[in-house]
Design an enzyme around this catalytic site. Structure first.
Site, PDB file in Angstrom:
ATOM      1  N   ASP A   1      -5.439 -62.322  -1.374  1.00  0.00           N
ATOM      2  CA  ASP A   1      -6.168 -63.155  -2.338  1.00  0.00           C
ATOM      3  C   ASP A   1      -5.203 -64.056  -3.103  1.00  0.00           C
ATOM      4  OD1 ASP A   1      -8.309 -64.149  -3.719  1.00  0.00           O
ATOM      5  OD2 ASP A   1      -8.626 -62.364  -4.950  1.00  0.00           O
TER       6      ASP A   1
ATOM      7  N   HIS B   1      -4.101 -71.963   1.984  1.00  0.00           N
ATOM      8  CA  HIS B   1      -4.425 -71.154   3.170  1.00  0.00           C
ATOM      9  C   HIS B   1      -3.309 -71.274   4.220  1.00  0.00           C
ATOM     10  CE1 HIS B   1      -8.192 -70.143   1.444  1.00  0.00           C
ATOM     11  NE2 HIS B   1      -8.771 -71.326   1.609  1.00  0.00           N
TER      12      HIS B   1
ATOM     13  N   LEU C   1       2.486 -51.568  16.537  1.00  0.00           N
ATOM     14  CA  LEU C   1       1.646 -51.803  15.351  1.00  0.00           C
ATOM     15  C   LEU C   1       0.258 -52.227  15.818  1.00  0.00           C
ATOM     16  CD1 LEU C   1       1.412 -52.379  12.172  1.00  0.00           C
ATOM     17  CD2 LEU C   1       1.789 -54.765  12.792  1.00  0.00           C
TER      18      LEU C   1
HETATM   19  C1  FPP Z   1      -8.283 -65.628  -0.415  1.00  0.00           C
HETATM   20  O1  FPP Z   1      -7.780 -66.670  -1.194  1.00  0.00           O
HETATM   21  C2  FPP Z   1      -8.005 -65.824   0.988  1.00  0.00           C
HETATM   22  C3  FPP Z   1      -8.941 -66.089   1.937  1.00  0.00           C
HETATM   23  C4  FPP Z   1     -10.369 -66.218   1.642  1.00  0.00           C
HETATM   24  C5  FPP Z   1      -8.606 -66.267   3.340  1.00  0.00           C
HETATM   25  C6  FPP Z   1      -7.353 -65.635   3.834  1.00  0.00           C
HETATM   26  C7  FPP Z   1      -6.755 -66.558   4.803  1.00  0.00           C
HETATM   27  C8  FPP Z   1      -5.449 -66.668   5.102  1.00  0.00           C
HETATM   28  C9  FPP Z   1      -4.444 -65.755   4.569  1.00  0.00           C
HETATM   29  C10 FPP Z   1      -4.936 -67.763   5.968  1.00  0.00           C
HETATM   30  C11 FPP Z   1      -5.415 -67.790   7.372  1.00  0.00           C
HETATM   31  C12 FPP Z   1      -5.534 -66.489   8.027  1.00  0.00           C
HETATM   32  C13 FPP Z   1      -4.928 -66.142   9.192  1.00  0.00           C
HETATM   33  C14 FPP Z   1      -5.225 -64.841   9.768  1.00  0.00           C
HETATM   34  C15 FPP Z   1      -3.972 -67.001   9.876  1.00  0.00           C
HETATM   35  P1  FPP Z   1      -8.802 -67.506  -2.058  1.00  0.00           P
HETATM   36  O2  FPP Z   1      -9.087 -68.766  -1.319  1.00  0.00           O
HETATM   37  O3  FPP Z   1      -9.992 -66.688  -2.398  1.00  0.00           O
HETATM   38  O4  FPP Z   1      -7.914 -67.787  -3.325  1.00  0.00           O
HETATM   39  P2  FPP Z   1      -8.423 -67.962  -4.826  1.00  0.00           P
HETATM   40  O5  FPP Z   1      -9.074 -66.665  -5.224  1.00  0.00           O
HETATM   41  O6  FPP Z   1      -7.157 -68.216  -5.560  1.00  0.00           O
HETATM   42  O7  FPP Z   1      -9.358 -69.126  -4.842  1.00  0.00           O
END
Ligand code: FPP
Length: 236
Positions: A18, A35, A129
């Site tokens: 997150d 992202h 893993l």
């Molecule tokens: C939360 O941050 C993250 C996500 C909803 C998506 C997770 C995605 C990635 C780590 C990148 C792509 C994934 C892969 C597997 C390559 P948020 O957008 O909710 O952040 P915020 O709470 O600060 O708005």
């Protein structure tokens, strides 16, 4: 830091990644930039898990609720996942990583779906893993789907117990997480592995996911060693 040679290593670490959006906003960048950096942190987390001897790593990459985000952000995340898979698969395979996907992957369309299935097949024999990618995953949906499968299989009420139920979840064959890490300072499970996290140790860190690195991973494992896990029993 704890003595690396003697500390108990969690068999299974699950992470709610997150803070990508806040990381980008703090820098005046579009959310997709967060992202993108988040995808680099995914790579680091996998490397850290392998080098620390963790055997199962589950990453919450897209929740069943993330479909509520604007179409543009969903498209960005889908693109990033596709790109990540295409660019990292060979290395993951060489590292001995076995990929498993849980969640309603069909919702991402036939191309990503087929590529995920091919990646799972290619890496199925790897044992170093197991990387579980939760994509369009929701804990409640998992429990409902398991219940449906149990009914369809005609399991008799008397034959149903926790072990039988768990075998019908998306995580069949994967041990329950020992440690849950959530980044970005939020302290919620957010419909992640509701059943499977029953006895997980929870660790919440203020670090935003794009900044999460090998040291943060090692610190989380250090913290895990200080926890006394009793599973409802009395202290020894
Ligand atoms: C939360 O941050 C993250 C996500 C909803 C998506 C997770 C995605 C990635 C780590 C990148 C792509 C994934 C892969 C597997 C390559 P948020 O957008 O909710 O952040 P915020 O709470 O600060 O708005």
């Amino acid at each position: 830091m704890a003595d690396l040679s003697s500390r108990p290593i969690p068999l299974h670490v699950a992470i709610i990644m997150d803070g990508n959006g806040r990381w980008a906003t703090a820098r005046g960048l579009p959310r997709v930039a967060g992202h993108r950096e988040g995808a680099k942190a995914v790579r680091r987390a996998i490397e850290a898990a392998v080098s620390q001897g963790v055997r199962y790593l589950t990453l919450f990459a897209f929740s069943s609720e993330n479909w509520r985000r604007p179409a543009e952000e969903v498209a960005d995340l889908t693109f990033l996942m596709k790109h990540y898979l295409r660019s990292e698969l060979r290395e993951l395979h060489e590292k001995g990583v076995c990929l498993k996907v849980i969640g309603e992957r069909e919702r991402f369309g036939p191309t990503l779906c087929a590529e995920l299935a091919a990646a799972e097949e290619k890496t199925a024999g790897n044992t170093r893993l197991t990387l579980v990618m939760a994509l369009s995953y929701g804990g409640r949906a998992d429990i409902v789907a398991a219940t449906r499968r149990i009914i369809e299989a005609g399991v008799a009420p008397d034959a149903l117990n926790e072990q039988v139920f768990a075998r019908h979840l998306a995580t069949d064959g994967i041990p329950d997480p020992d440690l849950l890490i959530r980044t970005s300072g939020e302290e919620r499970i957010s419909n992640f592995l509701l059943w499977q996290l029953a006895y997980a140790e929870m660790l919440f860190t203020d670090v935003l996911w794009p900044d999460f690195d090998a040291d943060d991973f090692a610190r989380a494992l250090d913290e895990y060693t200080t926890r006394e896990r009793r599973f409802g029993a009395r202290p020894v």
